[in-house]
Design an enzyme around this catalytic site. Structure first.
Site, PDB file in Angstrom:
ATOM      1  N   SER A 262     -42.833  12.678  -4.106  1.00 35.94           N
ATOM      2  CA  SER A 262     -43.706  11.606  -4.591  1.00 35.94           C
ATOM      3  C   SER A 262     -43.925  11.771  -6.081  1.00 35.94           C
ATOM      4  O   SER A 262     -43.969  12.892  -6.597  1.00 35.94           O
ATOM      5  CB  SER A 262     -45.062  11.655  -3.882  1.00 35.94           C
ATOM      6  OG  SER A 262     -45.850  12.739  -4.353  1.00 35.94           O
ATOM      7  N   ASP A 263     -44.037  10.648  -6.793  1.00 34.96           N
ATOM      8  CA  ASP A 263     -44.560  10.751  -8.148  1.00 34.96           C
ATOM      9  C   ASP A 263     -46.013  11.203  -8.029  1.00 34.96           C
ATOM     10  O   ASP A 263     -46.651  11.033  -6.993  1.00 34.96           O
ATOM     11  CB  ASP A 263     -44.456   9.407  -8.871  1.00 34.96           C
ATOM     12  CG  ASP A 263     -44.466   9.562 -10.388  1.00 34.96           C
ATOM     13  OD1 ASP A 263     -44.871  10.637 -10.868  1.00 34.96           O
ATOM     14  OD2 ASP A 263     -44.092   8.610 -11.088  1.00 34.96           O
ATOM     15  N   TRP A 264     -46.531  11.784  -9.089  1.00 29.26           N
ATOM     16  CA  TRP A 264     -47.840  12.413  -9.035  1.00 29.26           C
ATOM     17  C   TRP A 264     -48.935  11.357  -8.826  1.00 29.26           C
ATOM     18  O   TRP A 264     -49.235  10.570  -9.710  1.00 29.26           O
ATOM     19  CB  TRP A 264     -48.072  13.217 -10.302  1.00 29.26           C
ATOM     20  CG  TRP A 264     -47.617  14.644 -10.222  1.00 29.26           C
ATOM     21  CD1 TRP A 264     -48.378  15.745 -10.512  1.00 29.26           C
ATOM     22  CD2 TRP A 264     -46.340  15.151  -9.838  1.00 29.26           C
ATOM     23  NE1 TRP A 264     -47.635  16.899 -10.317  1.00 29.26           N
ATOM     24  CE2 TRP A 264     -46.388  16.569  -9.901  1.00 29.26           C
ATOM     25  CE3 TRP A 264     -45.155  14.555  -9.417  1.00 29.26           C
ATOM     26  CZ2 TRP A 264     -45.311  17.386  -9.575  1.00 29.26           C
ATOM     27  CZ3 TRP A 264     -44.069  15.371  -9.092  1.00 29.26           C
ATOM     28  CH2 TRP A 264     -44.156  16.759  -9.168  1.00 29.26           C
ATOM     29  N   GLY A 265     -49.496  11.344  -7.626  1.00 30.92           N
ATOM     30  CA  GLY A 265     -50.476  10.331  -7.282  1.00 30.92           C
ATOM     31  C   GLY A 265     -49.864   9.102  -6.650  1.00 30.92           C
ATOM     32  O   GLY A 265     -50.546   8.092  -6.464  1.00 30.92           O
ATOM     33  N   GLY A 266     -48.596   9.164  -6.273  1.00 34.90           N
ATOM     34  CA  GLY A 266     -47.903   8.005  -5.718  1.00 34.90           C
ATOM     35  C   GLY A 266     -47.991   7.878  -4.217  1.00 34.90           C
ATOM     36  O   GLY A 266     -47.479   6.919  -3.646  1.00 34.90           O
TER      37      GLY A 266
END
Length: 749
Positions: A262-266
């Protein structure tokens, strides 16, 4: 105190004894897949959950009982980001985490040289190894759909073929060092504004022909070990857990055997994260999933909520075992790889690589009256103008911000190059961003200047009157709403009243050289009043040396634009059709992560960049593939290996390239294909091959470019498959998309 120490010692002994009671020995002589099966069979449920989510800002846990170390990621894609504290974005304050900043990926793409992409990836991998990193979060291969997109500088341009060709060796070079690439941001992450809420509406044909090819090439040809999901939505599902893009296309159609990160916070929803293809969750803001809370990693969607779902019977372990199997495969490719080489940091070879890539990526856009290269015999007084001549560009811009060992400023590179033979003066010209800090990394520069724009311009003009050459170094920077993560540009024009400055300088000198520092195109209403225009990009640690090399002629520019340089925003399809930045609508879908989303419809379809301008007969300021040299070339004598091509065959085009000038240089032969009588709407032409060649003055050489049936195919939405039609095609060959003078017809049968 004595009782406390005794209790601690007893606890440590108990832990040691417990570990010694269950020793585990994994057979490292077996093939990797068998070793994965072995490890998976030994893991507890808690250990399986442990490896699929973060334990700090940039690391995930290993399995100590089985001998798997922790796994460390770090941002790229232009250098290894400085370390942050365990649970904060703030810098850790280490003294050994400086790096070499390599040129931004727009510059790499502008080299049109895949061998440099391999060198780039390998050099970055060596730096990552020294820093103890197992995965670099890059490269980025999202398509330049609008020149306002804040993160275009991290990507490789507008064309799917060019981007695909350049990303593969980058991935191979990086992973040859035992460091995983994490190709991002998959997919349709083509603008930054409201990036968590943009729901892209796009045709299947445009998706497969324009926005997916580079990711597909990275997976199928580059064998990328990891892919990062994007923040935005597609079909109303976030791309970090998306049934269509991850399960169906990436893991299904392409057979991806690596890890989806995941992208950070995605990540926004446990159920979707479990079922829709996410393997490792990073950066979730969580106290119950709404705001940040320190050391809350057990509350991640793929942590305690997942375990509770398994124990309650909501989930079985089929998806979990697939995620863990992929993570273990990543471990064996990186941290458990006994053939992994040793890295090194800030070496001479890395600075040499950065300078070479910058030299080849700088694009000479305009050179009227051959004002460049600078004639040292005529250059007794040189005036350098502009904030970007004195501003560090490696700090800022978002996650790609770096802490460098050194950064050669343009003014210092020019002084070193010309200072022995010319008097060098400087005038500020304009004041832009003077902050000089990102996440605790500080440039140490004091760029404050309280003078008015009028006073700054007046000073520059007065000094320019007595200069033999005026070099203005301007453009954008990495402040918010410029070339920066998180926001898009608000305007196409140059900021900080630079247009006024350039117009004023052009009135008092006929040797004005404008060097544009940016990762995006900008409006140039003064283009015809300026002798030379050079696009230098954000080129990292060796920026000043590389710019000086090109302006002095010590490096003959050979870069070609990886995107179309529009005269105005209305010349770009996304803006002409007014589909950017989209339309807000309410949603009751909690998994969307917001009460509202923005539907952004890509109405231009496959007509991105030069495909759009050629369809509508629009003359850009500078065309895709454009780039000049200090020498001249001829491309002639087109020969086809056959007049017919079968579906399982290949066809080779041969041309003769001659350096007709007076100095050694490089030319890039570009092959475009046109479907003369297609059954569907197709672009005027599409890039399907290129080759860069270096020649001495007077030297000539034949260049071969070979295609197969894939170069003739389009994505057929009726059958959800690639298709090509029998009939006539035309090869168009030249050195830019608007300069394809050689033509040859052939038939597909």
């Amino acid at each position: 105190m004595k009782h406390i120490l005794t209790s601690c010692l007893l606890a440590m002994c108990a832990m040691t004894a417990s570990a010694q009671q269950t020793p585990v020995y994994l057979d490292d002589t077996k093939p990797i897949e068998q070793r994965i099966d072995d490890a998976l069979a030994r893991m507890t449920l808690q250990e399986k959950i442990r490896v699929i989510h973060a334990q700090s800002k940039f690391s995930s846990a290993g399995i100590p009982r089985l001998g798997f170390p922790d796994f460390w990621t770090d941002d790229g894609p232009h250098g290894v980001r400085p370390d942050v504290l365990w649970d904060e974005w703030r810098q850790a304050g280490q003294s050994n985490d400086s790096c070499v900043a390599f040129p931004a990926l727009t510059c790499l793409a502008a080299t049109w040289n895949p061998s440099l992409s391999m060198l780039y990836g390998k050099s970055l991998g060596e730096e990552a190894l020294y820093r103890g990193k197992d995965m670099i979060l890059g490269p980025g291969v999202n398509i330049n759909r609008t020149p306002l997109a804040g993160r275009n500088f991290e990507y490789m341009g507008e064309d799917p073929y060019l981007t695909s060709t350049m990303v593969v060796p980058y991935v191979q070079g990086l992973q040859s060092m035992g460091v995983s690439a994490c190709v991002k941001h998959y997919c349709l992450n083509n603008d930054e504004e409201y990036r968590h809420q943009v729901n892209v509406v796009v045709s299947d044909r445009a998706l497969h022909e324009i926005y997916l090819p580079a990711f597909k090439a990275a997976v199928e040809q580059g064998k990328a070990w990891a892919i990062m999901g994007a923040y935005n939505l597609y079909k109303n599902q976030h791309n970090c857990h998306n049934q269509y893009t991850l399960n169906r296309i990436l893991k299904g159609d392409w057979g991806f055997d690596g890890v989806v990160v995941s992208d950070w916070g995605g990540c926004h929803d446990t159920d979707q994260a479990v079922k829709n293809g996410l393997d490792m969750e990073f950066g979730t803001w969580t106290n119950g999933m709404s705001t940040n809370r320190s050391n809350a990693y057990d509350l991640y969607h793929l942590a305690t909520p997942y375990i509770q779902g398994i124990k309650s019977g909501k989930y079985n372990t089929r998806e979990l075992d697939d995620k863990v199997r992929r993570v273990l495969r990543l471990f064996y490719r990186t941290t458990m790889n006994r053939q992994r080489p040793h890295g090194f940091l800030c070496s001479e070879s890395h600075y040499d690589a950065a300078r070479l890539i910058a030299n080849e990526g700088i694009v000479l856009l305009q050179n009227r009256n051959n004002v460049l290269p600078i004639d040292r015999n005529k250059a007794k007084r040189i005036l350098i103008v502009g904030e970007n001549a004195i501003k560090m560009m490696t700090v800022g811009g978002g996650s790609s911000s770096l802490k460098v060992q050194h950064e050669i400023l343009p003014i210092d590179g020019l002084r070193a190059k010309f200072g022995n033979t010319a008097e060098i003066e400087y005038a500020r010209g304009y004041v832009g961003d003077v902050t000089g800090e990102f996440d605790g990394v500080k440039t140490g520069q004091d760029l404050n200047d309280k003078r008015s724009a009028k006073a700054l311009i007046a000073e520059a003009v007065e000094k320019a009157k007595n200069a033999d050459y005026v070099i203005m170094i301007g453009g954008l920077n990495k402040a918010g709403y410029q070339d920066c993560e998180g926001h898009d540009r608000k305007h196409y024009g140059l900021p900080y009243e630079q247009d006024r400055l350039i117009e004023a300088l052009a009135k008092v000198t006929d040797r004005l050289i404008y060097v544009n520092v940016s990762g995006n195109a900008v409006a140039m209403p003064w283009k015809d009043k300026v002798e030379a225009i050079v696009q230098s990009w954000f080129i990292g640690s060796e920026a000043g040396n590389a710019i000086a090399d090109v302006l002095a002629g010590d490096a003959n520019p050979s870069g070609k634009l990886p995107f179309t340089w529009y005269a105005s925003l209305n010349d770009c399809g996304a803006h002409a059709l007014k589909t950017y930045p989209g339309t807000w609508r309410d949603t009751n879908d909690k998994a969307a992560g917001s009460d509202k989303v923005i539907d952004e419809e890509y109405k231009e379809g496959i007509y991105v960049g030069y495909r759009w301008t050629e369809k509508h007969n629009i003359q850009p300021t500078f065309a895709f593939g454009h780039g000049l040299s200090y020498t001249t070339f001829s491309i002639s004598n087109l020969r086809l290996s056959s007049k017919e091509m079968t579906r399982d065959g290949k066809l080779t085009f041969t041309v003769t390239v001659k350096n007709t000038g007076t100095r050694r240089g490089a030319e890039t032969v570009q092959l475009y294909i046109k479907d003369i009588k297609s059954t569907i709407d197709r672009p005027v032409k599409e890039l399907k091959g290129f080759k860069k060649i270096w020649l001495d003055a007077g030297e000539q050489q034949d260049v071969d470019i070979t295609i197969d049936n894939s170069a003739l195919a389009y994505y057929d939405e009726a059958t959800n498959a690639w298709k090509s039609d029998n009939g006539e095609f035309e090869a168009l060959i030249g050195n830019a998309s608007d300069k394809t003078t050689l033509k040859g017809r052939f038939a597909l049968k």
